[in-house]
Design a protein around this motif. Structure first.
Motif, PDB file in Angstrom:
ATOM      1  N   VAL A   4       0.123  -1.467  -7.541  1.00 40.75           N
ATOM      2  CA  VAL A   4      -0.202  -0.439  -6.550  1.00 40.75           C
ATOM      3  C   VAL A   4      -1.360   0.410  -7.061  1.00 40.75           C
ATOM      4  O   VAL A   4      -1.410   0.763  -8.243  1.00 40.75           O
ATOM      5  CB  VAL A   4       1.011   0.474  -6.261  1.00 40.75           C
ATOM      6  CG1 VAL A   4       0.643   1.552  -5.242  1.00 40.75           C
ATOM      7  CG2 VAL A   4       2.194  -0.338  -5.764  1.00 40.75           C
ATOM      8  N   VAL A  48       0.913   0.519 -11.990  1.00 35.89           N
ATOM      9  CA  VAL A  48       0.310   1.362 -10.963  1.00 35.89           C
ATOM     10  C   VAL A  48      -0.875   2.116 -11.537  1.00 35.89           C
ATOM     11  O   VAL A  48      -0.865   2.541 -12.703  1.00 35.89           O
ATOM     12  CB  VAL A  48       1.357   2.338 -10.371  1.00 35.89           C
ATOM     13  CG1 VAL A  48       1.983   3.184 -11.459  1.00 35.89           C
ATOM     14  CG2 VAL A  48       0.767   3.210  -9.275  1.00 35.89           C
ATOM     15  N   ILE A 128      -0.670  -3.365  -3.144  1.00 35.67           N
ATOM     16  CA  ILE A 128      -0.527  -2.281  -2.176  1.00 35.67           C
ATOM     17  C   ILE A 128      -1.515  -1.170  -2.511  1.00 35.67           C
ATOM     18  O   ILE A 128      -1.665  -0.781  -3.671  1.00 35.67           O
ATOM     19  CB  ILE A 128       0.903  -1.701  -2.175  1.00 35.67           C
ATOM     20  CG1 ILE A 128       1.926  -2.762  -1.765  1.00 35.67           C
ATOM     21  CG2 ILE A 128       1.003  -0.493  -1.243  1.00 35.67           C
ATOM     22  CD1 ILE A 128       3.374  -2.286  -1.863  1.00 35.67           C
ATOM     23  N   HIS A 130      -1.921   2.818  -1.603  1.00 34.97           N
ATOM     24  CA  HIS A 130      -1.183   3.923  -1.002  1.00 34.97           C
ATOM     25  C   HIS A 130      -2.075   5.148  -0.856  1.00 34.97           C
ATOM     26  O   HIS A 130      -2.707   5.589  -1.819  1.00 34.97           O
ATOM     27  CB  HIS A 130       0.041   4.303  -1.847  1.00 34.97           C
ATOM     28  CG  HIS A 130       0.780   5.482  -1.299  1.00 34.97           C
ATOM     29  ND1 HIS A 130       1.471   5.438  -0.112  1.00 34.97           N
ATOM     30  CD2 HIS A 130       0.914   6.768  -1.762  1.00 34.97           C
ATOM     31  CE1 HIS A 130       2.007   6.618   0.144  1.00 34.97           C
ATOM     32  NE2 HIS A 130       1.675   7.443  -0.843  1.00 34.97           N
TER      33      HIS A 130
END
Length: 310
Positions: A4, A48, A128, A130
């Motif tokens: 992410v 992340v 992903i 975000h």
């Protein structure tokens, strides 16, 4: 490569257990919706990275050090000598009321550019991306950067997660609606509280309208729990019965739990379970992210209240 990539603003936070105007001791930490989500995901075992700008000052270096300590990749963090690191202050004018004050206008976080977002996405290719509705409210360039980021991610086949996170002090609802609706064609998962849906659409059935482009719409309603709406139907999960100490950061905790379960390819019910569990950990203690769970912690709240684990 990160699972992410989160893009947004991080600030230094000051917390007082009484009214700030009275002076006294404060607790120094860091805060920011996107960095909170990054920390939550890292604690749950995911790779992340966080992208954002901070001042080349001691508060900025505190943010970098804290994120690194929480296993968040900071290679896309940018220091600037031209702007300061913003801060946010929390105090308690009454025993169960938290008041928030900001010092962020013109801060480093508002200098985010489209170029650095596109470069980071191209280099990292996360599963992903975000973003939140806070970042595009900070400045014109930050708004352009958010749009460029979601467009780039969508074109590359990267899932895009958007948390509305409306802040009335940053912009009026009509302005937020214009900016956030421009992001919708590129968004996979939408997170919104039940009173934020009208920002995204004027349709009489907002979730159905949003599902014309998004894969899922996740709606939270505090103590009533949360709902995930998809083309296959609607799933509800109640909030966990915990004593609320501090609600700040609960939405970010919820998002980190939901995205974690998404990365683990869990079904909708399990995603909501992990999301509400993460939120429950957050509201049970003071701080935006300090009490967020690790993967090993997730089952702790299944024990009877007051249990001593020996």
């Amino acid at each position: 490569m990160p699972d992410v990539l989160t893009i947004g603003e991080a600030m230094v936070s000051l917390r007082s257990s009484r009214a700030l105007r009275l002076g006294g001791d404060v607790h120094l930490s860091v805060a920011g919706s996107e960095s909170n989500v990054a920390i939550g995901l890292a604690r749950l075992g995911h790779k992340v990275a966080w992208l954002g700008a901070v001042g080349n000052d001691e508060p900025g270096h505190l943010i970098q050090r804290t994120l690194r300590a929480e296993n968040v990749d900071t290679r896309y963090l940018r220091f600037t000598d031209d702007s300061f690191t913003g801060f946010i202050a929390f105090d308690q004018p009454a025993h169960d009321i938290t008041r928030v004050s900001y010092h962020r206008r013109g801060s480093a976080g508002s200098t985010l550019t489209p170029a650095e977002c596109v470069t980071a996405l191209t280099a990292s290719t996360p599963r992903i991306l975000h973003v939140t509705g806070i970042t595009p409210a900070l400045s014109t360039t930050a708004r352009e950067a958010t749009l460029a980021a979601v467009q780039t991610a969508s074109k590359a086949g990267i899932q895009v997660s958007l948390d509305v996170n409306y802040r009335a002090r940053l912009w009026p609802r009509p302005e937020a609606a214009t900016a956030l609706r421009a992001l919708l064609p590129y968004v996979t998962t939408i997170f919104a509280s039940d009173d934020e849906l009208d920002i995204l659409t004027d349709a009489p059935n907002p979730t159905a309208a949003l599902l014309s482009t998004a894969t899922e719409v996740v709606v939270t309603a505090g103590s009533k729990g949360a709902w995930t709406h998809t083309a296959s139907g609607t799933t509800h999960h109640p909030a966990l019965p915990v004593t609320v100490v501090d609600s700040i950061g609960a939405g970010d905790a919820f998002v980190s739990g939901y995205l974690s379960a998404t990365l683990d390819n869990l079904p909708t019910e399990a995603r909501l379970t992990r999301a509400t569990t993460s939120g429950a950990f957050c509201v049970g203690a003071h701080g935006d992210w300090e009490s967020l769970p690790t993967r090993q912690d997730l089952t702790l709240l299944t024990h009877t209240h007051g249990t001593a684990l020996r």
